[in-house]
Write a protein that holds these residues in place. Structure first.
Motif, mmCIF file in Angstrom:
data_model
loop_
_atom_site.group_PDB
_atom_site.id
_atom_site.type_symbol
_atom_site.label_atom_id
_atom_site.label_comp_id
_atom_site.label_asym_id
_atom_site.label_seq_id
_atom_site.Cartn_x
_atom_site.Cartn_y
_atom_site.Cartn_z
ATOM 1 N N ARG B 53 0.826 -1.187 0.000
ATOM 2 C CA ARG B 53 0.000 0.000 0.000
ATOM 3 C C ARG B 53 0.874 1.255 0.000
ATOM 4 O O ARG B 53 1.866 1.329 0.715
ATOM 5 N N GLY B 54 0.480 2.236 -0.788
ATOM 6 C CA GLY B 54 1.205 3.501 -0.818
ATOM 7 C C GLY B 54 0.883 4.332 0.404
ATOM 8 O O GLY B 54 -0.095 4.074 1.109
ATOM 9 N N ARG B 55 1.712 5.343 0.688
ATOM 10 C CA ARG B 55 1.510 6.107 1.905
ATOM 11 C C ARG B 55 0.204 6.897 1.856
ATOM 12 O O ARG B 55 -0.461 7.113 2.844
ATOM 13 N N PHE B 56 -0.191 7.365 0.660
ATOM 14 C CA PHE B 56 -1.429 8.130 0.536
ATOM 15 C C PHE B 56 -2.463 7.360 -0.279
ATOM 16 O O PHE B 56 -3.149 7.897 -1.128
ATOM 17 N N GLY B 57 -2.540 6.073 -0.064
ATOM 18 C CA GLY B 57 -3.445 5.255 -0.871
ATOM 19 C C GLY B 57 -2.717 4.807 -2.127
ATOM 20 O O GLY B 57 -1.522 5.074 -2.304
ATOM 21 N N GLY B 58 -3.436 4.120 -3.008
ATOM 22 C CA GLY B 58 -2.784 3.614 -4.208
ATOM 23 C C GLY B 58 -1.837 2.477 -3.875
ATOM 24 O O GLY B 58 -1.911 1.880 -2.790
ATOM 25 N N VAL B 59 -0.908 2.169 -4.776
ATOM 26 C CA VAL B 59 -0.016 1.040 -4.539
ATOM 27 C C VAL B 59 1.426 1.410 -4.813
ATOM 28 O O VAL B 59 1.730 2.301 -5.597
ATOM 29 N N VAL B 60 2.318 0.723 -4.121
ATOM 30 C CA VAL B 60 3.748 0.849 -4.350
ATOM 31 C C VAL B 60 4.222 -0.488 -4.914
ATOM 32 O O VAL B 60 3.858 -1.538 -4.372
ATOM 33 N N PRO B 61 4.965 -0.493 -5.998
ATOM 34 C CA PRO B 61 5.361 -1.768 -6.609
ATOM 35 C C PRO B 61 6.408 -2.523 -5.800
ATOM 36 O O PRO B 61 7.542 -2.714 -6.233
ATOM 37 N N GLU B 62 6.054 -2.935 -4.599
ATOM 38 C CA GLU B 62 6.951 -3.768 -3.794
ATOM 39 C C GLU B 62 6.218 -5.049 -3.466
ATOM 40 O O GLU B 62 5.151 -5.015 -2.837
ATOM 41 N N PHE B 63 6.786 -6.186 -3.868
ATOM 42 C CA PHE B 63 6.122 -7.470 -3.674
ATOM 43 C C PHE B 63 5.975 -7.787 -2.179
ATOM 44 O O PHE B 63 6.891 -7.582 -1.394
ATOM 45 N N GLN B 258 -12.091 -0.820 1.857
ATOM 46 C CA GLN B 258 -10.654 -0.811 1.596
ATOM 47 C C GLN B 258 -10.331 0.073 0.392
ATOM 48 O O GLN B 258 -9.300 0.723 0.351
ATOM 49 N N PHE B 259 -11.231 0.073 -0.580
ATOM 50 C CA PHE B 259 -10.952 0.862 -1.779
ATOM 51 C C PHE B 259 -11.301 2.331 -1.596
ATOM 52 O O PHE B 259 -10.586 3.203 -2.075
ATOM 53 N N LEU B 260 -12.414 2.627 -0.927
ATOM 54 C CA LEU B 260 -12.879 4.013 -0.899
ATOM 55 C C LEU B 260 -12.598 4.729 0.426
ATOM 56 O O LEU B 260 -12.463 5.937 0.440
ATOM 57 N N LYS B 261 -12.520 3.993 1.538
ATOM 58 C CA LYS B 261 -12.313 4.691 2.819
ATOM 59 C C LYS B 261 -10.888 4.532 3.325
ATOM 60 O O LYS B 261 -10.191 5.501 3.536
ATOM 61 N N ALA B 262 -10.457 3.267 3.525
ATOM 62 C CA ALA B 262 -9.122 3.037 4.069
ATOM 63 C C ALA B 262 -8.051 3.303 3.015
ATOM 64 O O ALA B 262 -6.889 3.513 3.349
ATOM 65 N N ARG B 263 -8.452 3.339 1.751
ATOM 66 C CA ARG B 263 -7.534 3.533 0.628
ATOM 67 C C ARG B 263 -6.420 2.483 0.628
ATOM 68 O O ARG B 263 -5.284 2.767 0.261
ATOM 69 N N ASP B 264 -6.729 1.292 1.101
ATOM 70 C CA ASP B 264 -5.743 0.201 1.097
ATOM 71 C C ASP B 264 -6.098 -0.738 -0.054
ATOM 72 O O ASP B 264 -6.709 -1.785 0.143
ATOM 73 N N TRP B 265 -5.731 -0.338 -1.259
ATOM 74 C CA TRP B 265 -6.094 -1.115 -2.445
ATOM 75 C C TRP B 265 -5.524 -2.523 -2.444
ATOM 76 O O TRP B 265 -6.214 -3.470 -2.812
ATOM 77 N N PRO B 266 -4.253 -2.707 -2.038
ATOM 78 C CA PRO B 266 -3.725 -4.082 -2.060
ATOM 79 C C PRO B 266 -4.523 -5.040 -1.168
ATOM 80 O O PRO B 266 -4.824 -6.160 -1.586
ATOM 81 N N PHE B 267 -4.888 -4.588 0.038
ATOM 82 C CA PHE B 267 -5.655 -5.485 0.901
ATOM 83 C C PHE B 267 -7.060 -5.694 0.334
ATOM 84 O O PHE B 267 -7.602 -6.801 0.363
ATOM 85 N N GLY B 268 -7.646 -4.617 -0.206
ATOM 86 C CA GLY B 268 -8.950 -4.743 -0.864
ATOM 87 C C GLY B 268 -8.892 -5.748 -2.001
ATOM 88 O O GLY B 268 -9.810 -6.562 -2.180
ATOM 89 N N ALA B 269 -7.793 -5.712 -2.755
ATOM 90 C CA ALA B 269 -7.622 -6.645 -3.874
ATOM 91 C C ALA B 269 -7.510 -8.082 -3.370
ATOM 92 O O ALA B 269 -8.080 -9.009 -3.957
#
Lengths: 256, 302
Positions: B53-63, B258-269
């Motif tokens: 997870r990126g610091r401000f939502g979105g994703v960081v390409p780290e496995f 996870q997608f709209l509030k926590a902005r934790d897309w990887p966990f949502g995915a």
């Protein structure tokens, strides 16, 4: 064998279950009272209220734009895809792939598209909802046109080609006219589905471009208002017309 | 399609050459659209589940596999099991109501059948938020059901119905019941009534005919109906929120948040992959059971 008598009760229960809520909404839409639970005489006040509500009207406008655009894309691409699948492939995989968006939970498509739009940094708005709605609408158009194609005799197309018509002329003059009821039914279904679709719009629209279901969602979320009854009754009428038209055009219920 | 028509005269010469581009012209645009806006998005969900997870939502390409490790935390296990349970109860109720309904409809005179099916479909074609809203009115403390119960004297005071777990089941059942009835209807309609008559004539009781003839032949439709109800019941987040009052958190709500509030897309995915895995598992089970039922059905015919 006659229908078992024990089935009569659940049968009527199902119809009561399906229709009591709708009947309540329709009755209350004509209620003069602003309370949802007290009847105070007949009135059309809430219908007038719907048309005076700016947010609802903006939502309706947005929804009509999205539904028309996505229906156009879905109908053209879906019809071509269906003809292509039935005439040029035997692969069940392509067929399954074309219909899959209709079966997948809309939530998965919604977050997938949100991820894509985020990745390519597409600003969300009506265009992103339109693109998204066309994905599942196309699957329904393809499925209906495919069902119709299975009743169309390919020898007419061969005859047309043997008589010297090119493939484009054959498609436009022979294949498509025969498919017309299926295409129109598919387009109607695509349009109705887009009018109703909430989850995908919820994820792919910008907050300042809400579709009608998004407006209804926020109204219902912040407490019930009698205006929704009037709106619901009108939408019910539209659905009834659409479903009768579709039923006339194709035996959609039989092909399921 | 200007590109297509310019090459059309070539097609008139013989029927062979156009066959090379015709499939591409027909299949190409739709496939491209689906590849871009269906396959790529689904691929992204799979990919994001393994990223950070990126610091401000979105994703960081780290496995990472952390997203999957979090799935076994008790709070998430509980959400997943609650969702499974709620969807299962909804599906069973839909089957209990839907089977007799589909059966009765399939044995109606032909012209009534279409009308009955339209009546089943009509609520389904009404905006589902509005159908949900109808239940909010009915289930409210001051609502119609409580009003009727108090008036008849069954209860003295309104019962709390809205914002409870059973209310969520009723809402889901209401929304998805038609999805059970339609495939059931088309399966039952295909059963030759003479098979049931033959069994009756051979001395089988009603119940025995139902159990050994009707149910096995209707099984493929039952299975499709169950999948059609179960899957969207798990993914729905609006009913638990509006009718459940946000107290019952189901898988759909968790993914949405996870997608709209926590902005934790990887966990949502990762959660979305759980949903997909359940869906695939159900489809595989359904296909297997249907294949076995078809085999049994063929033997019954010979």
């Amino acid at each position: 064998m006659r229908t078992p008598r024990a089935f009569a009760a659940p049968f009527w229960l199902t119809f009561a279950f399906l229709y009591i809520p709708i009947v309540v909404v329709v009755i209350m839409s004509f209620n003069a009272s602003s309370s949802l639970f007290v009847w105070r005489g007949f009135s059309l006040e809430w219908y007038a209220e719907v048309f005076r509500d700016g947010a609802l009207m903006q939502g309706l406008g947005n929804t009509l734009i999205v539904a028309s655009g996505s229906t156009a894309i879905a109908t053209v691409l879906g019809t071509l895809l269906a003809v292509g699948i039935s005439r040029y492939t035997r692969s069940g995989l392509i067929r399954a792939f074309a219909i899959a968006p209709a079966l997948l939970p809309d939530l998965l498509l919604a977050i997938g598209l949100l991820s894509l739009f985020g990745l390519v940094q597409l600003t969300l708005g009506l265009h992103s909802v339109l693109i998204a709605h066309a994905v599942f609408s196309m699957a329904f158009v393809t499925a209906i046109v495919l069902a119709r194609l299975s009743h169309v005799d390919p020898s007419l197309e061969e005859a047309s080609r043997d008589l010297g018509a090119g493939p484009v002329r054959t498609l436009l003059r022979v294949t498509i006219p025969q498919l017309a009821p299926g295409i129109v039914a598919g387009a109607l279904l695509a349009f109705t589905l887009s009018l109703d679709e909430f989850v995908i719009a919820f994820f792919t629209a910008a907050p300042n471009t809400p579709t009608l279901p998004m407006v209804i969602y926020s109204m219902v979320r912040f407490g019930v208002t009698p205006e929704v009854n009037a709106l619901a009754t009108m939408l019910l009428g539209v659905s009834l017309l659409a479903i009768i038209a579709t039923q006339r055009l194709t035996r959609i219920t039989e092909s399921l | 399609m200007p590109a297509v028509s310019t090459r059309a005269p070539g097609g008139a010469v013989g029927s062979r050459p156009p066959r090379r581009w015709a499939p591409v012209a027909l299949l190409g645009p739709g496939s491209l659209y689906l590849a871009l806006f269906f396959l790529v998005p689904l691929g992204l969900i799979v990919g994001y589940a393994f990223l950070t997870r990126g610091r401000f939502g979105g994703v960081v390409p780290e496995f990472t596999l952390d997203n999957f490790a979090r799935l076994v935390e008790p709070v998430y296990v509980q959400v997943i099991t609650t969702s499974l349970g709620t969807a299962a109860i909804t599906t069973l109720l839909a089957l209990a109501l839907g089977f007799p309904t589909a059966y009765v409809i399939s044995r109606l005179p032909r012209r009534w059948r279409t009308t009955a099916l339209i009546l089943v479909l009509l609520p389904f074609w009404t905006n589902f938020l509005i159908r949900t809203y109808a239940w909010i009115i009915l289930l409210n403390d001051a609502g119609w059901i409580n009003g009727a119960l108090v008036a008849v004297g069954i209860v003295d005071e309104p019962i709390r119905m809205l914002y409870t777990q059973p209310a969520v089941v009723v809402g889901l059942l209401y929304i998805y019941l038609p999805l059970m009835i339609l495939p059931l209807y088309s399966a039952i309609e295909r059963i030759d009534p003479s098979l049931e008559e033959a069994a009756t004539n051979l001395g089988a009781s009603r119940w025995r005919v139902f159990r050994t003839v009707t149910i096995p032949l209707a099984l493929p439709g039952m299975l499709i109906g169950c999948v059609f109800v179960f899957v969207p019941s798990m993914a729905n987040f609006v009913i638990p929120e509006l009718i459940g009052g946000g107290k019952s958190l189901l898988l759909g709500n968790l993914i949405r948040d996870q997608f709209l509030k926590a902005r934790d897309w990887p966990f949502g995915a990762a959660l979305a992959l759980v949903l997909t895995a359940i869906l695939v598992l159900l489809l595989v089970l359904q296909a297997r059971a249907a294949a076995r039922a078809e085999g049994g059905g063929d033997r019954a015919h010979t």
